[in-house]
Motif scaffolding. Structure first.
Motif, PDB file in Angstrom:
ATOM      1  N   ALA A 133       0.834  -1.199   0.000  1.00  8.12           N
ATOM      2  CA  ALA A 133       0.000   0.000   0.000  1.00  8.12           C
ATOM      3  C   ALA A 133       0.872   1.253   0.000  1.00  8.12           C
ATOM      4  N   TYR A 134       0.447   2.274  -0.769  1.00  3.55           N
ATOM      5  CA  TYR A 134       1.087   3.584  -0.708  1.00  3.55           C
ATOM      6  C   TYR A 134       0.069   4.626  -1.160  1.00  3.55           C
ATOM      7  N   LYS A 135       0.474   5.879  -1.190  1.00  2.00           N
ATOM      8  CA  LYS A 135      -0.446   6.947  -1.584  1.00  2.00           C
ATOM      9  C   LYS A 135       0.347   8.122  -2.142  1.00  2.00           C
ATOM     10  N   PHE A 136      -0.373   9.024  -2.790  1.00  2.00           N
ATOM     11  CA  PHE A 136       0.220  10.292  -3.228  1.00  2.00           C
ATOM     12  C   PHE A 136      -0.225  11.398  -2.276  1.00  2.00           C
ATOM     13  N   VAL A 137       0.687  12.259  -1.904  1.00  2.00           N
ATOM     14  CA  VAL A 137       0.405  13.444  -1.101  1.00  2.00           C
ATOM     15  C   VAL A 137       1.063  14.628  -1.808  1.00  2.00           C
TER      16      VAL A 137
END
Length: 527
Positions: A373-377
């Motif tokens: 899992a990862y995300k953009f910020v």
């Protein structure tokens, strides 16, 4: 080989539909035609092409000619896409008589009316009757991959055909035939041409599923040059505008059973996993850079990377992965990988969470998966899943647990074996219900920066409280978390370094909504 022409047709299928299964057996009869035809193939295994006709319908006019021409076009289309991606002379095997442009189609008359072969629940009935036919005629089944085409059942008021199953189901795929499914309509943009593109593109899309391909979409940079990825929405563009197979598609097809002329066993069980992964964002390269190592008892040819955004909480995984953007790399030596994924090629860079599915493509056609899992910020990726250097588990013990199954005891979460784990008690009624907990005794006071956990493949825990203690009696709350169900080791940093001897995972809910709990391993790290 010389055979009586029993039937025609192999296919692909649409991406607009979902998959199901169910078995029912029945007697089947092959419709024999009068013409002797010589079908040959350079491949040792070939697509099983079946035209399946409910007993209250008949074959559609010129179906053998129409479907043969389309299947030969598709075979060449795939060959050209494989060549473009570096795999010359590779496409799916299919029996054909090229002197008359016909492919071998096995036409089977079903024993039931079309109502028993509905889109929503009829695939199992179709499969059962085809399997019965193959049991009675074992030489007719030449591979594990079967394309089933059914004649349309009716037309809607606007002229759109309607019918039975139209989706991928494991190594089976289903598609629909109608009178306008004719190569003469390829590339047309009038009403009939647009309808053809949807249904033929859908057939080829579903064939992709039957050949082991999941959904994925084009990179941003590929829109202008390559157009639409077949396994995204190619069912609306095939034949009209640029439609292509991605590098990940071709890497998977390269090890497909019916793309290779050999005698080895395909799709067998194997042991493989990613042992280390490093993920970082390189500002210099404006790219996500991944590297790592794996172990496998079967050769790994390629590594493919599916970045699946959870846009507007649509979810991830099957039938929610059309917008997954992908990369492919070759194995480095026998145990390593490296890839750079420029973020300019990501369409979604808002706060939507991503699931990275890193897949090892093995030489026997089996594909194994690890998820992260990862995300953009602020339009930049936040990557926190790199492998941590965990501290030794020597001297650890289980201080307490809410319950355990005798075949999956609490001690399994600290045994350094990722293939074992703890499961809450279920075999003796009543089964234990939430909340569930395990408390670990590290044997001495330690100051640590975070913990790692491998959630269960099934009965995965979801919402948890993380508590810590120096005496095993008085516990403080470190954090309340949601543990994703990913099937890979996940890292969770403490807000600040914590000193403790006892560590409790208190699980309050599960991903499947049931009362059972399971996870495989727990560890700790210091930065």
């Amino acid at each position: 080989m010389r055979t009586k022409t029993l039937a025609l047709c192999l296919l692909l299928a649409t991406s607009l539909f979902a998959c199901k299964k169910s078995p029912v057996a029945a007697d089947v009869t092959a419709l024999e035609l009068s013409t002797d035809t010589v079908y040959t193939s350079p491949q040792s295994r070939n697509l099983n092409l079946v035209y399946f006709v409910p007993n209250d319908l008949d074959t559609l006019p010129a179906y053998e000619k129409r479907l043969s021409e389309l299947m030969l076009w598709t075979q060449n289309y795939v060959k050209q896409e494989m060549l473009r991606n570096g795999y010359p002379n590779k496409t799916f095997g299919m029996f054909a008589d090229l002197s008359i442009n016909r492919v071998k189609i096995i036409t089977i008359r079903g024993t039931k009316p079309k109502s028993d072969y509905s889109y929503s629940s009829g695939a199992g009935n179709v499969q059962a009757e085809i399997n019965a036919y193959f049991t009675a005629h074992p030489t007719e089944k030449t591979s594990d991959h079967t394309l089933v085409i059914l004649p349309r059942y009716s037309f809607r008021p606007d002229g759109t055909p309607d019918g039975g199953p139209f989706f991928g189901l494991g190594r089976w795929c289903f598609a629909l035939d109608y009178e306008g499914l004719d190569i003469k309509n390829l590339g047309k943009t009038d009403t009939e041409g647009n309808r053809f593109s949807v249904w033929f593109g859908g057939l080829v899309h579903e064939l992709g599923h039957g050949l082991n391909l999941p959904h994925n979409c084009q990179k941003v940079s590929e829109n202008a040059t390559l157009g639409m990825a077949l396994m995204w929405a190619g069912n609306g563009t095939l034949g009209k505008s640029n439609t292509f197979l991605t590098a990940t598609d071709c890497a998977i097809l390269n090890v497909n059973q019916i793309f290779n002329n050999d005698s080895k066993t395909y799709y067998g069980a194997l042991n493989a996993r990613v042992t280390r992964i490093h993920a970082d964002y390189s500002a210099t390269k404006s790219a996500i850079v991944l590297s790592g190592r794996f172990t496998s008892d079967t050769k790994v040819n390629s590594i493919v990377y599916y970045n699946d955004p959870n846009v507007n909480n649509e979810g991830v995984g099957a039938n929610k992965d059309y917008n997954a953007v992908t990369w492919e790399s070759k194995a480095i030596g026998t145990d390593s990988f490296y890839v750079e994924m420029p973020i300019a090629d990501f369409k979604y860079k808002d706060a939507s969470p991503y699931e990275l599915r890193l897949k090892l493509v093995h030489d026997n056609g089996t594909v194994t998966q690890n998820s992260y899992a990862y995300k953009f910020v602020n339009a930049l990726p936040v990557l926190e899943f790199s492998t941590k250097n965990e501290i030794s588990k020597a001297g650890w013990s289980i201080a307490a647990f809410s319950s355990q199954q005798t075949t999956a005891v609490a001690a399994n979460v600290i045994d350094n074996n990722l293939s074992t784990g703890w499961h809450s008690q279920w075999s003796v009624a009543p089964a234990a219900s939430y909340p569930h907990f395990i408390t670990i005794d590290l044997g001495q006071l330690k100051t640590l920066d975070g913990f790692t956990i491998l959630n269960g493949d099934r009965r995965a825990i979801k919402d948890v409280d993380i508590l810590y203690s120096t005496d095993g009696i008085n516990f403080s709350l470190a954090s309340t978390l949601q543990i994703p169900k990913l099937g890979s080791i996940q890292n969770f940093a403490f807000q600040a370094p914590l000193s403790f001897r006892y560590f409790k995972v208190l699980a309050k809910s599960s991903w499947d909504g049931e009362q059972f709990a399971q996870f495989a391993e727990l560890g700790f790290y210091k930065n």
